[in-house]
Design a protein around this motif. Structure first.
Motif, PDB file in Angstrom:
ATOM      1  N   LEU A 206     -11.522   1.233  48.913  1.00 18.01           N
ATOM      2  CA  LEU A 206     -10.547   0.378  49.589  1.00 18.01           C
ATOM      3  C   LEU A 206      -9.591   1.215  50.432  1.00 18.01           C
ATOM      4  N   ASP A 210      -9.201   0.873  54.461  1.00 19.37           N
ATOM      5  CA  ASP A 210      -7.885   0.642  55.053  1.00 19.37           C
ATOM      6  C   ASP A 210      -7.605   1.643  56.171  1.00 19.37           C
ATOM      7  N   ARG A 211      -7.955   2.901  55.934  1.00 20.51           N
ATOM      8  CA  ARG A 211      -7.739   3.932  56.956  1.00 20.51           C
ATOM      9  C   ARG A 211      -8.637   3.715  58.176  1.00 20.51           C
ATOM     10  N   ARG A 214      -7.148   0.974  60.297  1.00 17.56           N
ATOM     11  CA  ARG A 214      -5.963   1.411  61.023  1.00 17.56           C
ATOM     12  C   ARG A 214      -6.340   2.137  62.313  1.00 17.56           C
ATOM     13  N   ARG A 221     -11.918  -4.437  64.981  1.00 19.47           N
ATOM     14  CA  ARG A 221     -11.680  -5.012  63.657  1.00 19.47           C
ATOM     15  C   ARG A 221     -12.377  -6.360  63.516  1.00 19.47           C
TER      16      ARG A 221
END
Length: 238
Positions: A206, A210-211, A214, A221
């Motif tokens: 996770l 998440d990185r 970003r 995305r």
């Protein structure tokens, strides 16, 4: 070596300002984490967005264990400093309230602030808060160290306490030193940070996702989310 120089320089500067040794030691220890943090940031800036994403998707994302240990030790020391400030402010607030209510005189208030009971309560509070903070710090290590993350996390606890101990000894001497509080502190915080490492291992995927997100633009995305939705639909229809 640069971290040691920064720690020593911070200690000298705070000592020159007559900052209490209980504050000088942990703050100086925490300052050593600035060097690896800057080094990591500079290394990340040299990589392109594509290189960052590839590194994380390939599962090879990692940081030097020494850097992770120094940063974790600095975070632990910073937590100690925060708990010291919280305990001091809390004790001062209670003392002030007692004076305002007429329960304590000024002399009794000063005695209360300097009593062994107040000092003991501050130590217990500091230990509890440090144990709580050690869990996410352990997860921080597990997210960034691929091998022997537990060893790195435990080394951070030992490093943090060793530097603080040396600084306290240099600043205020070792008069009345008792080893058992330090041993208990290290053992309990080590248990908490090991728990954090276990939690970090289970959430590493996770963390990487998440990185990745970003680093991606909004269009990218949405494309990734669309692929995930299509995969889920295909599995349900299979």
């Amino acid at each position: 070596m640069i971290s040691i120089a920064v720690i020593a320089g911070t200690a000298v500067a705070l000592r020159a300002l007559d900052v209490p040794s209980e504050v000088t030691a942990p703050v100086s220890t925490a300052s050593g984490a600035l060097v690896p943090m800057v080094a990591i940031r500079r290394g990340e800036r040299r990589k392109s967005k594509v290189e960052h994403v590839q590194e994380m998707l390939s599962g090879t994302f990692a940081r030097p264990p020494v850097y992770a240990a120094i940063i974790a030790a600095g975070l632990l020391a910073l937590t100690e400093w925060v708990t010291y400030v919280v305990a001091f402010v809390g004790a001062a607030a209670v003392s002030w309230a007692g004076e305002e209510a007429g329960v304590l005189t000024t002399a009794e208030s000063e005695v209360l602030l300097g009593s062994a009971g107040t000092s003991g309560a501050a130590t217990v509070l500091g230990l509890l808060l440090t144990m709580v903070a050690a869990v996410p710090i352990g997860a921080y290590v597990a997210h960034r160290v691929l091998r022997r993350d537990v060893v790195v996390a435990l080394a951070a606890v030992a490093l943090s306490q060793l530097i603080t101990f040396v600084l306290l000894g240099a600043l205020s001497g070792f008069a009345g030193f008792q080893p058992w509080p330090w041993v208990v502190w290290v053992v309990l915080v080590s248990g908490a940070i090991a728990l954090g490492v276990a939690r970090g291992r289970s959430t590493r995927s996770l963390f990487l996702v998440d990185r990745v997100f970003r680093r991606l633009g909004e269009a990218d995305r949405r494309a990734v989310l669309s692929l995930i939705d299509e995969e889920q639909v295909a599995r349900r229809l299979a």
